[in-house]
Scaffold this active site. Sequence first.
Site, PDB file in Angstrom:
ATOM      1  N   ASP A 244       0.859  -1.151   0.000  1.00  0.00           N
ATOM      2  CA  ASP A 244       0.000   0.000   0.000  1.00  0.00           C
ATOM      3  C   ASP A 244       0.914   1.226   0.000  1.00  0.00           C
ATOM      4  O   ASP A 244       2.001   1.173   0.565  1.00  0.00           O
ATOM      5  CB  ASP A 244      -0.771  -0.083   1.326  1.00  0.00           C
ATOM      6  N   SER A 245       0.499   2.326  -0.592  1.00  0.00           N
ATOM      7  CA  SER A 245       1.391   3.488  -0.739  1.00  0.00           C
ATOM      8  C   SER A 245       1.494   4.336   0.515  1.00  0.00           C
ATOM      9  O   SER A 245       2.341   5.200   0.620  1.00  0.00           O
ATOM     10  CB  SER A 245       0.878   4.373  -1.864  1.00  0.00           C
TER      11      SER A 245
ATOM     12  N   ASP B  93      -2.037   8.213  -3.239  1.00  0.00           N
ATOM     13  CA  ASP B  93      -3.300   8.877  -3.586  1.00  0.00           C
ATOM     14  C   ASP B  93      -3.886   9.590  -2.383  1.00  0.00           C
ATOM     15  O   ASP B  93      -3.403   9.418  -1.266  1.00  0.00           O
ATOM     16  CB  ASP B  93      -4.306   7.832  -4.095  1.00  0.00           C
TER      17      ASP B  93
ATOM     18  N   ASP C 281      -8.174  -7.189  -0.556  1.00  0.00           N
ATOM     19  CA  ASP C 281      -7.400  -7.324   0.679  1.00  0.00           C
ATOM     20  C   ASP C 281      -8.332  -6.896   1.791  1.00  0.00           C
ATOM     21  O   ASP C 281      -9.146  -5.988   1.605  1.00  0.00           O
ATOM     22  CB  ASP C 281      -6.164  -6.410   0.683  1.00  0.00           C
TER      23      ASP C 281
ATOM     24  N   CYS D  43     -15.013 -28.072   7.231  1.00  0.00           N
ATOM     25  CA  CYS D  43     -13.884 -27.179   6.962  1.00  0.00           C
ATOM     26  C   CYS D  43     -12.604 -27.983   7.192  1.00  0.00           C
ATOM     27  O   CYS D  43     -12.483 -28.699   8.181  1.00  0.00           O
ATOM     28  CB  CYS D  43     -13.925 -25.965   7.891  1.00  0.00           C
TER      29      CYS D  43
ATOM     30  N   CYS E  97      -9.556 -26.681   7.620  1.00  0.00           N
ATOM     31  CA  CYS E  97      -8.473 -25.876   8.201  1.00  0.00           C
ATOM     32  C   CYS E  97      -7.922 -26.582   9.455  1.00  0.00           C
ATOM     33  O   CYS E  97      -8.578 -27.468  10.012  1.00  0.00           O
ATOM     34  CB  CYS E  97      -8.951 -24.459   8.536  1.00  0.00           C
TER      35      CYS E  97
ATOM     36  N   CYS F 160     -10.332 -26.332  12.578  1.00  0.00           N
ATOM     37  CA  CYS F 160     -11.534 -27.170  12.538  1.00  0.00           C
ATOM     38  C   CYS F 160     -11.208 -28.658  12.605  1.00  0.00           C
ATOM     39  O   CYS F 160     -12.000 -29.446  13.100  1.00  0.00           O
ATOM     40  CB  CYS F 160     -12.371 -26.849  11.305  1.00  0.00           C
TER      41      CYS F 160
ATOM     42  N   HIS G 295      -8.819 -20.214  10.973  1.00  0.00           N
ATOM     43  CA  HIS G 295     -10.063 -20.617  10.297  1.00  0.00           C
ATOM     44  C   HIS G 295     -10.557 -19.519   9.347  1.00  0.00           C
ATOM     45  O   HIS G 295     -10.877 -19.786   8.183  1.00  0.00           O
ATOM     46  CB  HIS G 295     -11.161 -20.963  11.310  1.00  0.00           C
TER      47      HIS G 295
END
Length: 380
Positions: free
Chosen positions: A90-91, A144, A263, A301, A303, A306, A332
């Site tokens: 990110d700037s 910006d 993001d 799930c 992950c 889980c 998760h």
Amino acid sequence: MFELLKTDFQTKARLGKLTTAHGVVETPVYMPVGTQASVKALDPRELLEMGTQIILGNTYHLNLRPGLDIIRVANGLHKFMNWEKPILTDSGGFQVFSLAKIRKIKPHGVEFRSHLDGSLLFLGPKEAMDIQRVLGSDIAMVFDECPPHDAPAREQRLAVERTIRWARECREQPRADGQKVFGIVQGGSNAALREECAKAIVPMEFDGYAIGGVSVGEPEPEMLKAIEFTVPHLPAHKARYAMGLGTPAQMIELIARGVDMFDCVLPTRVARNGTAFTRRGAFGIKGGAYKADFRPIEDNCDCFACKNFTRAYLRHLLNANEILGLRMVSVHNSHLFLKIMAEVRAAIAAGTFAEFYREFITNYTPSQKILAQRRRETER
Ligand SMILES: [Zn+2]
């Protein structure tokens, strides 16, 4: 840099491939956020295991702490944090306008006081690109101005004018080897301003285009409008990135509108207060209802959290302030965001995205806050 592999025939969803100096990124993609050179509570091994392709770093924060001298000696951000895959930075524009104090906007940037120690600093297009060059990110963002969503029309217009001028200055700055640069379109939820900004930024031939000025506290209907006003003015053969968004349902809505990259800090931020996302919406796992609930956070799930722990156990950890609790909910949530993107890519490739989209949105219950925003919009 971006190869458009397929456009869905019923929606505007796209399947693509971004080639960077640290590898290929398949889009649509969710990018976990590592503001301070760390995706909060997760380590690089976990991020790789859950299928992370690219992460975010932040110019404003990393410039203040640890500072560029350290990053330079470490040979860049990838080496410093031991992350070998792509990084987008990110700037710092967003943070200067949202975090920093006592600032003065000048023709070539912003004078501000650090939110950490109050020291007087300056950040503009030249400085933001210099910092990102030292960080060595694969994708740098232009500097910006991101005004609040309720800023008066005059302020929105000035922000668009500065954003255009600063984009041109960023374009001229030296870059790290192989570093790509994305332009940013501002303009709030004003159709004419969005169009004007896009029409000035796109001819500068950036490697991709971001839609900024979203996820700045605006109600969801306004966010969707800002995206819809911008996307038609972006070229098909470049990647499109909606900054700071969103929930699983919002990402799906935006993919259907032609956005490729996202993001969002939500998966790890809400995990710290014990909120878990699922394919049906989010829920607070600390509630009494889960005291003796021995199911995983989400059925089926795969992950790590889980597969190994129950809601009852995670609830106990969170209520006892055990670090493992917030770590596992972060695992998760982040895994879910990444998994949904993988499913989206498979659906676009198979030509079944429209069904996937309808089904996902039907099953997903948004937060009370978002539902209230939608009601207000339909009453208007
Ligand atoms: Zn899980």
